[in-house]
Design a protein around this motif. Structure first.
Motif, PDB file in Angstrom:
ATOM      1  N   TRP A 222       0.845  -1.212   0.000  1.00  0.00           N
ATOM      2  CA  TRP A 222       0.000   0.000   0.000  1.00  0.00           C
ATOM      3  C   TRP A 222       0.862   1.237   0.000  1.00  0.00           C
ATOM      4  O   TRP A 222       1.962   1.260   0.550  1.00  0.00           O
ATOM      5  CB  TRP A 222      -0.903  -0.004   1.246  1.00  0.00           C
ATOM      6  CG  TRP A 222      -0.231  -0.676   2.417  1.00  0.00           C
ATOM      7  CD1 TRP A 222       0.804  -0.173   3.171  1.00  0.00           C
ATOM      8  CD2 TRP A 222      -0.490  -1.980   2.942  1.00  0.00           C
ATOM      9  NE1 TRP A 222       1.182  -1.071   4.130  1.00  0.00           N
ATOM     10  CE2 TRP A 222       0.411  -2.205   4.018  1.00  0.00           C
ATOM     11  CE3 TRP A 222      -1.396  -2.995   2.610  1.00  0.00           C
ATOM     12  CZ2 TRP A 222       0.437  -3.388   4.750  1.00  0.00           C
ATOM     13  CZ3 TRP A 222      -1.357  -4.181   3.357  1.00  0.00           C
ATOM     14  CH2 TRP A 222      -0.466  -4.349   4.410  1.00  0.00           C
TER      15      TRP A 222
ATOM     16  N   LEU B  75      -0.455   5.364   0.201  1.00  0.00           N
ATOM     17  CA  LEU B  75      -1.585   6.292   0.112  1.00  0.00           C
ATOM     18  C   LEU B  75      -1.125   7.726   0.340  1.00  0.00           C
ATOM     19  O   LEU B  75      -0.125   7.970   1.025  1.00  0.00           O
ATOM     20  CB  LEU B  75      -2.659   5.928   1.151  1.00  0.00           C
ATOM     21  CG  LEU B  75      -3.312   4.547   1.027  1.00  0.00           C
ATOM     22  CD1 LEU B  75      -4.358   4.374   2.120  1.00  0.00           C
ATOM     23  CD2 LEU B  75      -3.934   4.346  -0.345  1.00  0.00           C
TER      24      LEU B  75
ATOM     25  N   GLY C 197      -5.125   7.787   8.440  1.00  0.00           N
ATOM     26  CA  GLY C 197      -5.828   7.905   9.718  1.00  0.00           C
ATOM     27  C   GLY C 197      -7.317   7.654   9.644  1.00  0.00           C
ATOM     28  O   GLY C 197      -8.043   7.905  10.594  1.00  0.00           O
TER      29      GLY C 197
ATOM     30  N   ALA D  62      -6.460   2.235   4.258  1.00  0.00           N
ATOM     31  CA  ALA D  62      -5.483   1.188   3.901  1.00  0.00           C
ATOM     32  C   ALA D  62      -5.955  -0.163   4.428  1.00  0.00           C
ATOM     33  O   ALA D  62      -5.894  -1.174   3.716  1.00  0.00           O
ATOM     34  CB  ALA D  62      -4.106   1.540   4.467  1.00  0.00           C
ATOM     35  N   THR D  63      -6.436  -0.183   5.645  1.00  0.00           N
ATOM     36  CA  THR D  63      -6.894  -1.437   6.254  1.00  0.00           C
ATOM     37  C   THR D  63      -8.054  -2.030   5.461  1.00  0.00           C
ATOM     38  O   THR D  63      -8.058  -3.223   5.128  1.00  0.00           O
ATOM     39  CB  THR D  63      -7.337  -1.178   7.711  1.00  0.00           C
ATOM     40  OG1 THR D  63      -6.204  -0.676   8.435  1.00  0.00           O
ATOM     41  CG2 THR D  63      -7.858  -2.433   8.375  1.00  0.00           C
TER      42      THR D  63
ATOM     43  N   ASN E 147       8.822   1.264   9.985  1.00  0.00           N
ATOM     44  CA  ASN E 147       7.609   1.789   9.346  1.00  0.00           C
ATOM     45  C   ASN E 147       6.384   1.303  10.139  1.00  0.00           C
ATOM     46  O   ASN E 147       5.650   0.401   9.730  1.00  0.00           O
ATOM     47  CB  ASN E 147       7.538   1.352   7.883  1.00  0.00           C
ATOM     48  CG  ASN E 147       6.482   2.120   7.106  1.00  0.00           C
ATOM     49  OD1 ASN E 147       5.612   2.764   7.696  1.00  0.00           O
ATOM     50  ND2 ASN E 147       6.550   2.056   5.785  1.00  0.00           N
TER      51      ASN E 147
ATOM     52  N   ARG F 197       3.464   2.599  10.816  1.00  0.00           N
ATOM     53  CA  ARG F 197       2.120   2.716  10.217  1.00  0.00           C
ATOM     54  C   ARG F 197       1.825   1.543   9.288  1.00  0.00           C
ATOM     55  O   ARG F 197       0.712   1.008   9.271  1.00  0.00           O
ATOM     56  CB  ARG F 197       1.999   4.032   9.437  1.00  0.00           C
ATOM     57  CG  ARG F 197       1.602   5.208  10.318  1.00  0.00           C
ATOM     58  CD  ARG F 197       1.371   6.440   9.448  1.00  0.00           C
ATOM     59  NE  ARG F 197       0.794   7.514  10.227  1.00  0.00           N
ATOM     60  CZ  ARG F 197      -0.506   7.692  10.430  1.00  0.00           C
ATOM     61  NH1 ARG F 197      -1.387   6.897   9.884  1.00  0.00           N
ATOM     62  NH2 ARG F 197      -0.933   8.685  11.171  1.00  0.00           N
TER      63      ARG F 197
HETATM   64  C1  LIG Z   1       1.216   2.770   5.383  1.00  0.00           C
HETATM   65  C2  LIG Z   1      -0.033   3.639   5.197  1.00  0.00           C
HETATM   66  C3  LIG Z   1      -0.841   3.151   3.991  1.00  0.00           C
HETATM   67  C4  LIG Z   1      -0.868   3.503   6.473  1.00  0.00           C
HETATM   68  O1  LIG Z   1      -1.887   4.467   6.482  1.00  0.00           O
HETATM   69  P1  LIG Z   1      -2.801   4.654   7.787  1.00  0.00           P
HETATM   70  O2  LIG Z   1      -3.689   5.785   7.521  1.00  0.00           O
HETATM   71  O3  LIG Z   1      -1.941   4.679   8.997  1.00  0.00           O
HETATM   72  O4  LIG Z   1      -3.613   3.265   7.845  1.00  0.00           O
HETATM   73  P2  LIG Z   1      -5.186   3.068   7.727  1.00  0.00           P
HETATM   74  O5  LIG Z   1      -5.693   3.681   6.485  1.00  0.00           O
HETATM   75  O6  LIG Z   1      -5.442   1.630   7.936  1.00  0.00           O
HETATM   76  O7  LIG Z   1      -5.749   3.926   8.941  1.00  0.00           O
HETATM   77  C5  LIG Z   1      -5.528   3.540  10.279  1.00  0.00           C
HETATM   78  C6  LIG Z   1      -5.892   4.658  11.205  1.00  0.00           C
HETATM   79  O8  LIG Z   1      -7.248   5.012  10.969  1.00  0.00           O
HETATM   80  C7  LIG Z   1      -8.024   4.720  12.154  1.00  0.00           C
HETATM   81  N1  LIG Z   1      -9.315   4.183  11.680  1.00  0.00           N
HETATM   82  C8  LIG Z   1     -10.448   4.918  11.542  1.00  0.00           C
HETATM   83  N2  LIG Z   1     -11.424   4.158  11.031  1.00  0.00           N
HETATM   84  C9  LIG Z   1     -10.911   2.919  10.850  1.00  0.00           C
HETATM   85  C10 LIG Z   1     -11.452   1.692  10.337  1.00  0.00           C
HETATM   86  N3  LIG Z   1     -12.717   1.605   9.918  1.00  0.00           N
HETATM   87  N4  LIG Z   1     -10.627   0.629  10.244  1.00  0.00           N
HETATM   88  C11 LIG Z   1      -9.352   0.685  10.650  1.00  0.00           C
HETATM   89  N5  LIG Z   1      -8.797   1.819  11.140  1.00  0.00           N
HETATM   90  C12 LIG Z   1      -9.570   2.933  11.241  1.00  0.00           C
HETATM   91  C13 LIG Z   1      -7.193   3.751  12.956  1.00  0.00           C
HETATM   92  O9  LIG Z   1      -7.483   3.830  14.324  1.00  0.00           O
HETATM   93  C14 LIG Z   1      -5.801   4.277  12.671  1.00  0.00           C
HETATM   94  O10 LIG Z   1      -5.602   5.440  13.408  1.00  0.00           O
HETATM   95  P3  LIG Z   1      -4.122   5.960  13.848  1.00  0.00           P
HETATM   96  O11 LIG Z   1      -3.467   6.490  12.606  1.00  0.00           O
HETATM   97  O12 LIG Z   1      -4.429   7.030  14.840  1.00  0.00           O
HETATM   98  O13 LIG Z   1      -3.405   4.778  14.417  1.00  0.00           O
HETATM   99  C15 LIG Z   1       0.350   5.124   4.961  1.00  0.00           C
HETATM  100  O14 LIG Z   1       0.998   5.612   6.116  1.00  0.00           O
HETATM  101  C16 LIG Z   1       1.274   5.317   3.768  1.00  0.00           C
HETATM  102  O15 LIG Z   1       0.837   5.300   2.629  1.00  0.00           O
HETATM  103  N6  LIG Z   1       2.593   5.506   4.034  1.00  0.00           N
HETATM  104  C17 LIG Z   1       3.558   5.806   3.007  1.00  0.00           C
HETATM  105  C18 LIG Z   1       3.849   4.653   2.078  1.00  0.00           C
HETATM  106  C19 LIG Z   1       4.378   3.440   2.819  1.00  0.00           C
HETATM  107  O16 LIG Z   1       5.214   3.539   3.709  1.00  0.00           O
HETATM  108  N7  LIG Z   1       3.877   2.268   2.391  1.00  0.00           N
HETATM  109  C20 LIG Z   1       4.265   1.009   2.963  1.00  0.00           C
HETATM  110  C21 LIG Z   1       5.541   0.533   2.443  1.00  0.00           C
HETATM  111  S1  LIG Z   1       5.930  -1.080   3.062  1.00  0.00           S
END
Ligand SMILES: CC(C)(COP(=O)(O)OP(=O)(O)OC[C@H]1O[C@@H](n2cnc3c(N)ncnc32)[C@H](O)[C@@H]1OP(=O)(O)O)[C@@H](O)C(=O)NCCC(=O)NCCS
Length: 167
Positions: free
Chosen positions: A87, A89, A95, A99-100, A127, A129
């Motif tokens: 992923w 994004l 947040g 992604a989930t 990483n 997140r």
């Molecule tokens: C890795 C990445 C996709 C994660 O994004 P993210 O927003 O942290 O993940 P999600 O979309 O699953 O969101 C989770 C957050 O939403 C919240 N949330 C709200 N509604 C939710 C739901 N229905 N389900 C799950 N989480 C939810 C969670 O509590 C969590 O909150 P937090 O950030 O305070 O811990 C993003 O940080 C990214 O693109 N990073 C750059 C690229 C990268 O590093 N990619 C991976 C390479 S291996």
């Protein structure tokens, strides 16, 4: 809220903007130029033609928001030939669980449409997140499979941690 879809030409510009963002690319060796970003889209498209699955575009509120999906890892790892889930994004959708939920849908497609049984994911050790997404979608940590990424010798993030899920 979001949907997974195929790539189109209008995605090239927002994808390049995302790939030029240092926050997005913090856990990669460098940001990407426009040329590198466009080349990545072409690679993703050709892999869709080959495999049927790939890194789908995540569209959120009608806008390009990044990608999430499945890919046959092209370099050597302790897992041998395997399918990874990944992923990337744009920060405006972080947040919100996108992604989930997108990854959960990608796993569903992998199992139901492409008869996949095992999927791995890996990222740099720090990483958090990305690792949190792996945990939220039900993947299990596989410390025994951690590896040094063969394409990034000397990079601080070379060590990768591994997660696995049976689907
Ligand atoms: C890795 C990445 C996709 C994660 O994004 P993210 O927003 O942290 O993940 P999600 O979309 O699953 O969101 C989770 C957050 O939403 C919240 N949330 C709200 N509604 C939710 C739901 N229905 N389900 C799950 N989480 C939810 C969670 O509590 C969590 O909150 P937090 O950030 O305070 O811990 C993003 O940080 C990214 O693109 N990073 C750059 C690229 C990268 O590093 N990619 C991976 C390479 S291996």
């Amino acid at each position: 809220m979001f949907r997974l879809r195929d790539w189109c030409e209008d995605d090239l510009e927002p994808f390049a903007l995302m790939n030029a963002d240092e926050e997005v690319m913090r856990y990669f060796p460098s940001v990407l130029t426009r040329e590198q970003s466009d080349a990545m889209v072409r690679r993703i498209q050709s892999l869709f033609a080959e495999n049927g699955f790939g890194f789908w575009v995540v569209e959120c509120e009608g806008r390009f928001a990044g990608f999430t999906g499945l890919n046959r890892t092209a370099f050597a790892t302790p897992m041998g030939p395997h399918v990874e889930i990944g992923w990337r994004l744009a920060p405006w959708v972080w947040g919100r669980g996108i992604a989930t939920r997108a990854a959960t849908e990608a796993l569903r497609r992998g199992a139901e449409e492409f008869s996949l049984t095992d999927v791995y994911s890996f990222t740099t050790q720090t990483n958090i997140r990305s690792e949190a997404v792996m945990k939220r979608i039900g993947m299990s940590r596989r410390e025994d499979l951690d590896f040094d990424h063969p394409n990034t010798p000397g990079w601080w993030g070379q060590r990768h941690i591994v997660y696995h899920i049976s689907i």
